[in-house]
Design an enzyme around this catalytic site. Sequence first.
Site, PDB file in Angstrom:
ATOM      1  N   CYS A  13       0.803  -1.224   0.000  1.00 19.53           N
ATOM      2  CA  CYS A  13       0.000   0.000   0.000  1.00 19.53           C
ATOM      3  C   CYS A  13       0.835   1.274   0.000  1.00 19.53           C
ATOM      4  O   CYS A  13       0.371   2.323  -0.440  1.00 19.53           O
ATOM      5  CB  CYS A  13      -0.940   0.019   1.208  1.00 19.53           C
ATOM      6  SG  CYS A  13      -2.176  -1.301   1.214  1.00 19.53           S
TER       7      CYS A  13
ATOM      8  N   LEU B  35      -3.503  -8.850   7.738  1.00 17.60           N
ATOM      9  CA  LEU B  35      -3.819  -7.603   8.433  1.00 17.60           C
ATOM     10  C   LEU B  35      -4.064  -7.916   9.893  1.00 17.60           C
ATOM     11  O   LEU B  35      -4.718  -8.907  10.214  1.00 17.60           O
ATOM     12  CB  LEU B  35      -5.075  -6.950   7.842  1.00 17.60           C
ATOM     13  CG  LEU B  35      -4.994  -6.413   6.415  1.00 17.60           C
ATOM     14  CD1 LEU B  35      -6.372  -5.955   5.964  1.00 17.60           C
ATOM     15  CD2 LEU B  35      -4.016  -5.264   6.331  1.00 17.60           C
TER      16      LEU B  35
ATOM     17  N   HIS C 299      -3.734   7.606   2.721  1.00 16.17           N
ATOM     18  CA  HIS C 299      -4.093   6.284   2.205  1.00 16.17           C
ATOM     19  C   HIS C 299      -5.318   5.751   2.942  1.00 16.17           C
ATOM     20  O   HIS C 299      -5.304   5.635   4.177  1.00 16.17           O
ATOM     21  CB  HIS C 299      -2.939   5.296   2.370  1.00 16.17           C
ATOM     22  CG  HIS C 299      -3.323   3.893   2.026  1.00 16.17           C
ATOM     23  ND1 HIS C 299      -3.727   3.529   0.766  1.00 16.17           N
ATOM     24  CD2 HIS C 299      -3.395   2.776   2.791  1.00 16.17           C
ATOM     25  CE1 HIS C 299      -4.026   2.240   0.761  1.00 16.17           C
ATOM     26  NE2 HIS C 299      -3.830   1.758   1.977  1.00 16.17           N
ATOM     27  N   PRO C 300      -6.389   5.405   2.216  1.00 16.28           N
ATOM     28  CA  PRO C 300      -7.607   4.902   2.875  1.00 16.28           C
ATOM     29  C   PRO C 300      -7.479   3.413   3.209  1.00 16.28           C
ATOM     30  O   PRO C 300      -8.115   2.561   2.609  1.00 16.28           O
ATOM     31  CB  PRO C 300      -8.692   5.162   1.822  1.00 16.28           C
ATOM     32  CG  PRO C 300      -7.974   5.073   0.515  1.00 16.28           C
ATOM     33  CD  PRO C 300      -6.583   5.592   0.764  1.00 16.28           C
ATOM     34  N   GLY C 301      -6.651   3.129   4.207  1.00 19.40           N
ATOM     35  CA  GLY C 301      -6.419   1.742   4.582  1.00 19.40           C
ATOM     36  C   GLY C 301      -7.624   1.057   5.191  1.00 19.40           C
ATOM     37  O   GLY C 301      -7.681  -0.171   5.273  1.00 19.40           O
ATOM     38  N   GLY C 302      -8.609   1.835   5.610  1.00 19.83           N
ATOM     39  CA  GLY C 302      -9.817   1.337   6.250  1.00 19.83           C
ATOM     40  C   GLY C 302     -10.289   2.375   7.241  1.00 19.83           C
ATOM     41  O   GLY C 302      -9.537   3.304   7.586  1.00 19.83           O
ATOM     42  N   PRO C 303     -11.514   2.243   7.736  1.00 20.64           N
ATOM     43  CA  PRO C 303     -12.052   3.253   8.654  1.00 20.64           C
ATOM     44  C   PRO C 303     -11.187   3.474   9.893  1.00 20.64           C
ATOM     45  O   PRO C 303     -10.906   4.617  10.270  1.00 20.64           O
ATOM     46  CB  PRO C 303     -13.426   2.695   9.023  1.00 20.64           C
ATOM     47  CG  PRO C 303     -13.808   1.835   7.875  1.00 20.64           C
ATOM     48  CD  PRO C 303     -12.524   1.223   7.387  1.00 20.64           C
TER      49      PRO C 303
ATOM     50  N   SER D  94      -4.796  -0.499  -2.398  1.00 20.53           N
ATOM     51  CA  SER D  94      -3.387  -0.686  -2.080  1.00 20.53           C
ATOM     52  C   SER D  94      -2.582   0.483  -2.656  1.00 20.53           C
ATOM     53  O   SER D  94      -2.929   1.632  -2.440  1.00 20.53           O
ATOM     54  CB  SER D  94      -2.906  -2.042  -2.600  1.00 20.53           C
ATOM     55  OG  SER D  94      -1.606  -2.345  -2.140  1.00 20.53           O
TER      56      SER D  94
END
Length: 360
Positions: A139, A242, A278-282, A313
Amino acid sequence: MARIAAVASAFPAHVFSQAEITDTIAAMVTPDRSKQGVLRRLHASSRVETRHLVMPLEAYREQETFTRSNAMFVTVATDLLERALLDALDTAGLRPADVDYLMFTSVTGISAPSVDALLVARIGMRPDVRRVPIYGLGCVAGAAGIARVNDYLIGHPHEVGVLIAVELCSLTFQHGDDSMGNMVASGLFGDGAAAVVMVGDERARGMSATGPEVIDARSRLYPGTEEVIAFTASEAGFRIVLTAGVSPLVEQNFGEDVTQFLAANGLTVSDIDSWIAHPGGPRVLESFQTALALDGDVFENSWRSLAEYGNLSSVSVLEILAEELERPRSAGEDTLLFALGPGVSAELVLLRWPDERISV
């Protein structure tokens, strides 16, 4: 320093709602109804609304071998990158033969010759183009790629450098893996590609471009975090790892890293006019905001990208950057672009929208 002349994205034609994806793959991940319930809750809370995938949903019912999925990766990746790169070059007013330096990154497939090599003759780049395929950054590679192309162009100010990134995360889908990491990943990652065209200082003179200059960049590797984010090989192909350790790591370290980086450039967090996270998750986006003590919708562009495409990513920050280039900008505005990847590693890139735009 180098100038970003254009950025373009490309996506597979198949696009599905998050609910459609969840309904289709739940039983593939686990036959256990209670665990399927956990998966559905994780998918629903991901803030992902739609995702582009390389195949129709029904095709994912068949468990692919790594040989077949990787062959598809090479074909689709080449097609998507051709679209993205030609679009970006056209926007920049350049031709494929103008490219002097070509960096390629992906973590969701492999080939030799690498995908960048397959593109050279296909779109008419020069046979003496300098190619640098990189693998393993995950990512963080979109941000790191911009920084490394900038490094090259500082020493070659008359040249054109290009970063191309493609991630076909759906080809890494793991059947029968009900681990928490796989359940999260199956509801988070999407497929896409992007190309960034950059020019050195001297090449930029006389061009018509409105993109930002790369002012500085910094890399950060956190020792002992190798298993927090990872990508491992299995008989069925690559497997995303993860863990819940990402957010605490961000909250403990990221604020200080950014503060020190900005201070080295005479800036503070409050001086940054816009952010590309980076929108890795909320949870990751929330941790970035907590670590930086930021209020409001400062990461609105990242939340938008997460909702429309999922986590792409290495492609995610590039897709956001492409959208940001469409917005009106004030002279001298500063933008911080950043991402995390396996290692755990971070890359920070400081961009500045010039006081005087390049003119013909």
